[in-house]
Write a protein that holds these residues in place. Structure first.
Motif: not given
Ligand code: OAD
Length: 242
Positions: A44-47, A52-55, A155-160, A60-63
């Protein structure tokens, strides 16, 4: 590194210095950049994961990816580039640092006048009640439920695709517009808003210095491009600011 005398005077006497950093500043600490060779996790690439869609599709995968990054980062230490910026903060009364990095290494190196504009990987927030907490890796590995309402935390981060915090962004724009010198360090310029900050600074008369191993999306705004590793160049040019 030798600079012309006019530039030496500028570096010495300008107080409003803004540093804008990206993943490249942490590369020498061993944290993979997003778009470098080691930026891939599994296939996977970061993008593909930091959205939010991936999450929603596969939390589970994103975490799993974030826990892997947290573990990796917690074993790393700030490098001479981080420490040089922490020192610059002591030299220049109007210094400020805006980082896109979520790795917390600037804080760990002693920087205090700092905006983590994309958040911090070591914090999480509840998707329902919004409670924000410091992340405990061991606990998160067992459960990603909110301690208050048992909903899922993220995670408390900004997503694409997400909007920047309005207050933070406003402050960042003001700092950019008001700066005399801007140091852009280790960022590819793939994300639009940080590049905008460099453009705003430049349009308002700042002298823009870029430090990167390769030219980037910021390079068109750079008055001076210093090609090389941040951990080598920053400590070298630091004496000019004194
Ligand atoms: P990138 O991975 O896109 O770019 C890293 C940059 O650092 C590249 O321009 C490299 O040439 C440079 N670089 C690598 N090693 C270096 C070194 N030792 N010294 C100096 N420069 C070096 O990372 P960012 O630009 O930070 O956003 O990426 C921006 C954002 O995209 C991230 O904050 C993240 C990401 O996906 C979100 O998650 C919202």
């Amino acid at each position: 590194m030798e600079f012309p005398s006019e530039l030496k005077t500028k570096l010495k006497f300008s107080n409003k210095v803004l540093a804008l950093t990206g993943a490249g500043i942490s590369a020498e600490s061993g944290v993979p950049t997003f778009r470098g060779k080691e930026g891939l996790w599994k296939q996977y690439r970061a993008e593909e994961l930091a959205t939010p869609q991936a999450f929603s599709k596969d939390p589970k995968l994103v975490w799993e990816w974030y826990l892997w990054r947290m573990e990796l980062i917690s074993e790393k230490s700030p490098n001479p580039a981080h420490f040089a910026l922490a020192e610059l903060e002591k030299i220049k009364s109007d210094f400020f640092l805006i980082t896109q990095n979520v790795d917390g290494l600037h804080k760990r190196s002693g920087s205090e006048k700092l905006i983590e504009i994309h958040g911090n990987i070591f914090r999480n927030r509840c998707t329902k009640c919004g409670r924000s907490s410091a992340s405990d890796l061991t606990k998160l590995k067992q459960s990603t439920e909110c301690g208050s309402c048992s909903s899922l935390v993220r995670p408390d981060v900004l997503w694409f695709g997400e909007s920047y915090d309005t207050n933070l962004l406003q402050r960042a724009i003001e700092l950019a517009a008001d700066s005399e010198i801007v140091l852009v360090i280790g960022s590819s310029g793939a994300v639009g808003i940080p590049v905008e900050l460099a453009r705003i600074a430049k349009e308002n008369g700042a002298f823009v210095i870029e430090i990167n191993i390769d030219p980037s999306g910021y390079s068109r705004y750079a008055d001076l491009f210093l090609q090389g590793k941040a951990g080598e160049i920053l400590p070298n040019i630091l004496p000019y600011f004194k």
